[in-house]
Design a protein around this motif. Structure first.
Motif, PDB file in Angstrom:
ATOM      1  N   ILE A   1      -0.467  -2.213  -8.287  1.00  0.00           N
ATOM      2  CA  ILE A   1      -1.543  -3.032  -7.739  1.00  0.00           C
ATOM      3  C   ILE A   1      -1.658  -2.841  -6.232  1.00  0.00           C
ATOM      4  CG2 ILE A   1      -2.312  -5.413  -7.374  1.00  0.00           C
ATOM      5  CD1 ILE A   1      -0.866  -6.142  -9.967  1.00  0.00           C
ATOM      6  N   ALA A   2      -0.512  -2.864  -5.572  1.00  0.00           N
ATOM      7  CA  ALA A   2      -0.471  -2.764  -4.108  1.00  0.00           C
ATOM      8  C   ALA A   2       0.517  -1.666  -3.714  1.00  0.00           C
ATOM      9  CB  ALA A   2      -0.050  -4.103  -3.505  1.00  0.00           C
ATOM     10  N   PRO A   3       0.042  -0.433  -3.549  1.00  0.00           N
ATOM     11  CA  PRO A   3       0.926   0.716  -3.301  1.00  0.00           C
ATOM     12  C   PRO A   3       1.834   0.591  -2.082  1.00  0.00           C
ATOM     13  CG  PRO A   3      -1.296   1.442  -3.836  1.00  0.00           C
ATOM     14  CD  PRO A   3      -1.372  -0.038  -3.638  1.00  0.00           C
ATOM     15  N   TYR A   4       1.480  -0.284  -1.144  1.00  0.00           N
ATOM     16  CA  TYR A   4       2.287  -0.409   0.070  1.00  0.00           C
ATOM     17  C   TYR A   4       3.104  -1.704   0.092  1.00  0.00           C
ATOM     18  CZ  TYR A   4      -1.036   3.211   1.381  1.00  0.00           C
ATOM     19  OH  TYR A   4      -1.797   4.349   1.392  1.00  0.00           O
ATOM     20  N   ALA A   5       3.252  -2.333  -1.073  1.00  0.00           N
ATOM     21  CA  ALA A   5       3.938  -3.626  -1.136  1.00  0.00           C
ATOM     22  C   ALA A   5       5.417  -3.539  -0.789  1.00  0.00           C
ATOM     23  CB  ALA A   5       3.769  -4.247  -2.521  1.00  0.00           C
TER      24      ALA A   5
END
Length: 256
Positions: free
Chosen positions: A72-76
């Motif tokens: 969902i959030a590649p940089y999480a």
């Protein structure tokens, strides 16, 4: 519950046990550090709970949870740098801090390794093997240093909530979302509900600088020659043997 406080407590208790020549004490220290890892991943997921489905929020295994989170959030699992300057002089830097976040790579490296210390070990002849206390001490102490950096990060839980792209699934009603990647003009996004087959085509509107979504469906017609009612089928439902019922004549159609 404040996950960071729980993680800090786990780290304090583990650090008090290290180093040790006792297998029993090292196992307890490993257990505390394992829970510390879990709490930090749960905290990160909590920051993105607005785009996680109910299925995602029920996931207790941190490796699976962070995998889903990164979809969902590649940089999480990456920290951000926060710089603030004086309003009077932009060269007068008031704050310049970088967030320390536990990465998926670090979780994968340590979580299962220290988990192995919690189980009985044996050789090919099923004879018990003692823990190598020297090696275990080094592993746990290195992990303790890493966790201390994350827990005591000067800034934490910085998530661009306003920038998250979310909408309700048109099939099941679950929240669907992602962290926008404006370098990609279009991509496909699946509903995170494991029981839902909906997927969406996401496109980037460069003029208005926004994302738009469209249900990924295929047009078909009822097989009843006296009906031929047009229907829309979710792309992920188009599999040999799957069925759908015509809303007009009630015929059960089988996908061949």
């Amino acid at each position: 519950m404040n996950y960071r406080d729980v993680a800090r407590g786990c780290l304090i208790r583990a650090s008090a046990m290290l180093p040790s020549n006792s297998e029993e004490i090292l196992r307890y220290a490993a257990l505390e550090l394992r829970q510390c890892l879990e709490c930090l991943i749960y905290e990160r997921a909590w920051c993105y709970k607005s785009v996680l489905s109910n299925d995602d929020l029920k996931e207790w295994q941190p490796s699976r949870l962070i995998k889903r989170l990164l979809e969902i959030a590649p940089y999480a699992d990456k920290g951000v740098r926060l710089t603030m300057a004086s309003t009077e002089d932009e060269n007068d830097i008031i704050m310049d801090e970088t967030e320390r976040v536990l990465s998926r790579k670090e979780l994968s490296k340590h979580y299962h390794k220290i988990g192995s210390y919690l189980h009985a070990s044996f050789n090919n002849d099923l004879e018990p093997i003692a823990l190598n206390t020297t090696s275990v001490n080094k592993t746990l102490e290195r992990l303790s240093i890493l966790l201390d950096e994350v827990i005591n990060s000067p800034i934490a839980k910085l998530v661009p909530k306003a920038g998250l792209f979310t909408f309700d699934c048109k099939k099941c009603g679950e929240r669907v979302g992602c962290e926008p990647d404006y370098t990609v003009s279009e991509f496909n996004l699946h509903c995170s509900n494991s029981k839902c087959s909906a997927s969406y085509e996401i496109t980037f509107d460069a003029v208005n600088h926004q994302l738009n979504y469209r249900p990924d469906k295929v047009s078909a017609t009822c097989a009843n020659k006296d009906c031929l009612n047009p229907v829309s089928i979710w792309q992920r439902d188009i599999k040999h043997g799957n069925t759908f019922t015509c809303g007009k004549c009630g015929l059960l159609n089988i996908i061949g």
